[in-house]
Motif scaffolding. Structure first.
Motif, PDB file in Angstrom:
ATOM      1  N   GLY A 258      -2.604   0.544   0.974  1.00 22.88           N
ATOM      2  CA  GLY A 258      -1.573   0.828  -0.003  1.00 22.88           C
ATOM      3  C   GLY A 258      -2.019   0.697  -1.436  1.00 22.88           C
ATOM      4  O   GLY A 258      -3.103   0.192  -1.752  1.00 22.88           O
ATOM      5  N   ALA A 259      -1.152   1.161  -2.337  1.00 25.80           N
ATOM      6  CA  ALA A 259      -1.484   1.243  -3.754  1.00 25.80           C
ATOM      7  C   ALA A 259      -1.722  -0.124  -4.381  1.00 25.80           C
ATOM      8  O   ALA A 259      -2.621  -0.286  -5.198  1.00 25.80           O
ATOM      9  N   ALA A 260      -0.915  -1.123  -4.011  1.00 37.40           N
ATOM     10  CA  ALA A 260      -1.045  -2.432  -4.641  1.00 37.40           C
ATOM     11  C   ALA A 260      -2.364  -3.095  -4.278  1.00 37.40           C
ATOM     12  O   ALA A 260      -3.078  -3.614  -5.149  1.00 37.40           O
ATOM     13  N   ARG A 261      -2.713  -3.087  -2.995  1.00 35.01           N
ATOM     14  CA  ARG A 261      -3.987  -3.694  -2.588  1.00 35.01           C
ATOM     15  C   ARG A 261      -5.178  -2.877  -3.087  1.00 35.01           C
ATOM     16  O   ARG A 261      -6.220  -3.434  -3.444  1.00 35.01           O
ATOM     17  N   ASP A 262      -5.045  -1.558  -3.091  1.00 35.11           N
ATOM     18  CA  ASP A 262      -6.158  -0.680  -3.431  1.00 35.11           C
ATOM     19  C   ASP A 262      -6.467  -0.698  -4.918  1.00 35.11           C
ATOM     20  O   ASP A 262      -7.626  -0.565  -5.311  1.00 35.11           O
ATOM     21  N   VAL A 263      -5.452  -0.870  -5.765  1.00 39.02           N
ATOM     22  CA  VAL A 263      -5.651  -0.706  -7.208  1.00 39.02           C
ATOM     23  C   VAL A 263      -5.188  -1.912  -8.018  1.00 39.02           C
ATOM     24  O   VAL A 263      -5.912  -2.411  -8.879  1.00 39.02           O
ATOM     25  N   ILE A 264      -3.975  -2.410  -7.764  1.00 39.77           N
ATOM     26  CA  ILE A 264      -3.451  -3.480  -8.623  1.00 39.77           C
ATOM     27  C   ILE A 264      -4.251  -4.763  -8.461  1.00 39.77           C
ATOM     28  O   ILE A 264      -4.626  -5.406  -9.458  1.00 39.77           O
ATOM     29  N   GLN A 265      -4.551  -5.157  -7.220  1.00 40.56           N
ATOM     30  CA  GLN A 265      -5.225  -6.440  -6.992  1.00 40.56           C
ATOM     31  C   GLN A 265      -6.555  -6.540  -7.719  1.00 40.56           C
ATOM     32  O   GLN A 265      -6.945  -7.617  -8.166  1.00 40.56           O
ATOM     33  N   ASN A 266      -7.264  -5.450  -7.856  1.00 42.52           N
ATOM     34  CA  ASN A 266      -8.579  -5.512  -8.496  1.00 42.52           C
ATOM     35  C   ASN A 266      -8.570  -4.855  -9.868  1.00 42.52           C
ATOM     36  O   ASN A 266      -8.636  -5.527 -10.899  1.00 42.52           O
ATOM     37  N   HIS A 267      -8.454  -3.526  -9.910  1.00 41.90           N
ATOM     38  CA  HIS A 267      -8.595  -2.817 -11.174  1.00 41.90           C
ATOM     39  C   HIS A 267      -7.569  -3.262 -12.214  1.00 41.90           C
ATOM     40  O   HIS A 267      -7.927  -3.637 -13.338  1.00 41.90           O
ATOM     41  N   ARG A 362       1.442  -0.427 -13.092  1.00 46.23           N
ATOM     42  CA  ARG A 362       1.879   0.581 -12.118  1.00 46.23           C
ATOM     43  C   ARG A 362       0.686   1.434 -11.697  1.00 46.23           C
ATOM     44  O   ARG A 362      -0.247   1.660 -12.482  1.00 46.23           O
ATOM     45  N   THR A 363       0.752   1.896 -10.488  1.00 46.78           N
ATOM     46  CA  THR A 363      -0.259   2.822  -9.981  1.00 46.78           C
ATOM     47  C   THR A 363       0.404   3.698  -8.924  1.00 46.78           C
ATOM     48  O   THR A 363       1.370   3.290  -8.278  1.00 46.78           O
ATOM     49  N   GLY A 364      -0.111   4.901  -8.774  1.00 44.15           N
ATOM     50  CA  GLY A 364       0.463   5.777  -7.769  1.00 44.15           C
ATOM     51  C   GLY A 364      -0.344   7.040  -7.566  1.00 44.15           C
ATOM     52  O   GLY A 364      -1.189   7.398  -8.399  1.00 44.15           O
ATOM     53  N   LYS A 365      -0.068   7.688  -6.453  1.00 45.35           N
ATOM     54  CA  LYS A 365      -0.676   8.969  -6.133  1.00 45.35           C
ATOM     55  C   LYS A 365       0.388  10.071  -6.211  1.00 45.35           C
ATOM     56  O   LYS A 365       1.575   9.808  -6.111  1.00 45.35           O
ATOM     57  N   ARG A 366      -0.091  11.300  -6.415  1.00 39.10           N
ATOM     58  CA  ARG A 366       0.789  12.465  -6.575  1.00 39.10           C
ATOM     59  C   ARG A 366       1.751  12.273  -7.753  1.00 39.10           C
ATOM     60  O   ARG A 366       2.915  12.650  -7.688  1.00 39.10           O
TER      61      ARG A 366
END
Length: 513
Positions: A258-267, A362-366
């Motif tokens: 998911g978006a939170a683990r993939d992007v928020i936790q690190n980047h 915030r992060t998201g696809k599409r």
């Protein structure tokens, strides 16, 4: 407070090819596990070539690929060459390629094959003799975390992780660093049981981007900004990483992450730490990490996660003149998945500098477009001099650091409209890397790989930072896991209605980059 030392001897932001102090790696080699994967083909191998082409690798350099393919050294060289020609940033040079190719080797094997690691040991000894790599070897684990234990154990058994007085051994780990706090701690324990902590380099490629590093330069090299960088002047901060593509081809990886683990936790939490941290004593690794860790430790989640977080999944629909599939319709996706493709959090920092200032990530696809930025929005000034009609087109001042794709900085402020009356509206001043500097910025992996070979660690998060980030995110993930399905949002928009409501409760709106 002790002033920050930004002299060339201490400044990690100095140019990689600074002629006054060239940062050229010494004799060494890199072994890439997972060398046939996308990351290696599109990023790692081209970055190594670009470093060689720029004269930043030693003539005594070796590159070893480890994979299951039944390749000879020559066949692996051809594989490297094809990907270099396709993905390298710098113009191809036959001379640079010939020099690099002399040090390229391949070892065939599985991760559980002890004989393969013995052959790897023999190959590195050969490079020491023939190329003069002097026992200095870095092991790049471009592999799933579940294989870390097996590979590091094999490296130790073969004597390849042994630290020597006259040589170094380092390991490079790609994210994800676990999927929650407990797994991150387990992963760290596995790697640190083989390599000492100062020999472990955790790659977050965002930290290698020039514009991310420029956060430090903007804050601490310019007196005009730092005095305003606090709760007295700042209304709120928005940190955004938006993508206009879906998860096509990555469904197997993305589902359950998911978006939170993939992007928020690190980047994004790393960007938050760099934005919010206090002034370090210096830019060396110890001082820089200490302040980032303090910033992450000060982060507080909202008391009511139902009001302070938002999550969504993109649905099907039209985007950019093309009809696209929804997340649950992507090939290989579980049609009942509750994994989010959009995530937003409202965070605050329990510190004197930032108390009361919300940080929205915030992060998201599409989404509407591909963009990563940090927007520092300032409080409104005194308004008694201007009546509402005069300032109808005036918004709050803002400083926006654009990380990608149009790297640079924009400052928004109010200016008088030409004419007889006093009308004030927003104008912008813009700095773009592509216009201000004649040399193109190196790719993030160039900078980070070079730093590994130099043993220069300021841009690499250590396990304390990773664990602090999971401490922030774990309660959110647990809350979402018990909260039903994510909200559906249309492709090409800026996320679900719950994200809009999150900002509206504070009387604010998301920026439209």
């Amino acid at each position: 407070m002790t002033p920050v030392d930004i002299s060339p001897d201490h400044n990690p932001l100095r140019s990689s090819d600074d002629r006054r102090l060239p940062r050229i790696a010494g004799p060494s080699s890199i072994v890439i596990f997972g060398v046939t994967g996308d990351l290696s083909r599109k990023k790692l191998l081209p970055a190594i070539y670009d470093l060689a082409n720029r004269g930043l690798l030693s003539p005594s350099f070796g590159l070893v690929g480890f994979a299951r393919r039944d390749w000879s050294d020559d066949e692996f060289r051809q594989f490297v060459l094809e990907n270099v020609r396709q993905h390298a940033r710098t113009e191809f040079s036959e001379e640079a390629w010939r020099e690099l190719a002399r040090g390229i080797r391949f070892v065939r094997g599985e991760f559980d094959d002890a004989d393969a690691f013995d052959r790897l040991s023999g190959t590195l000894e050969e490079l020491d003799r023939e190329r003069g790599t002097r026992g200095n070897h870095a092991f790049y684990l471009s592999i799933p975390p579940r294989s870390f234990s097996e590979v590091t154990t094999q490296l130790r058994r073969a004597g390849l992780a042994e630290q020597r007085d006259d040589a170094w051994r380092r390991v490079i780990i790609e994210k994800p660093f676990g999927h929650d706090l407990e797994s991150a701690r387990e992963l760290n324990a596995i790697v640190e049981s083989v390599f000492p902590s100062d020999a472990i380099f955790r790659i977050d490629h965002y930290l290698g981007k020039e514009t991310v590093q420029n956060i430090l330069a903007v804050r601490f090299a310019n007196q005009m900004f730092e005095p305003l960088w606090n709760a007295n002047s700042v209304d709120h901060v928005q940190i955004t990483m938006a993508e206009d593509i879906g998860v096509s081809g990555r469904a197997g990886y993305y589902d359950g992450v998911g978006a939170a683990r993939d992007v928020i936790q690190n980047h994004l939490l790393q960007l938050l730490a760099l934005t919010a941290m206090e002034e370090p004593l210096s830019f060396n690794a110890k001082d820089l990490r200490a302040e980032k860790e303090k910033a992450l430790a000060a982060v507080r989640l909202p008391a009511d996660l139902s009001l302070g977080t938002a999550r969504g999944q993109y649905g099907s629909g039209w985007q950019g003149g093309e009809y696209v599939r929804g997340f649950l319709e992507e090939e290989g996706m579980n049609p009942h998945s509750t994994t989010e493709t959009y995530a937003a959090l409202r965070l605050e920092l329990d510190s004197r500098r930032w108390r009361g200032v919300p940080f929205y990530v915030r992060t998201g696809k599409r989404l509407g477009r591909r963009v990563t930025e940090i927007a520092v929005t300032f409080k409104n000034g005194p308004e008694y001099l201007f009546d509402p009609s005069q300032r109808a087109s005036l918004g709050p001042n803002a400083l926006v650091i654009r990380v990608q794709p149009d790297e640079g900085i924009t400052i928004r402020f109010g200016s008088k409209v030409p004419g007889a009356g006093m009308q004030v509206r927003d104008v912008t001043m813009d700095f773009g890397y592509g216009h201000a500097f004649t040399e193109s910025s190196p790719e993030a992996y160039e900078r980070l790989i070079l730093d590994v070979l130099l043993g220069d660690p300021p841009l690499f998060p250590r396990h304390e930072e990773v664990e602090l980030s999971w401490k922030i995110l774990d309660p959110v993930e647990e809350f979402w896991a018990s909260g039903g399905r994510p909200e559906t949002y249309a492709p090409g928009t800026w996320g679900p209605e719950s994200a809009t409501a999150l900002m509206a409760r504070d009387g604010r709106v998301w920026r439209r980059p």
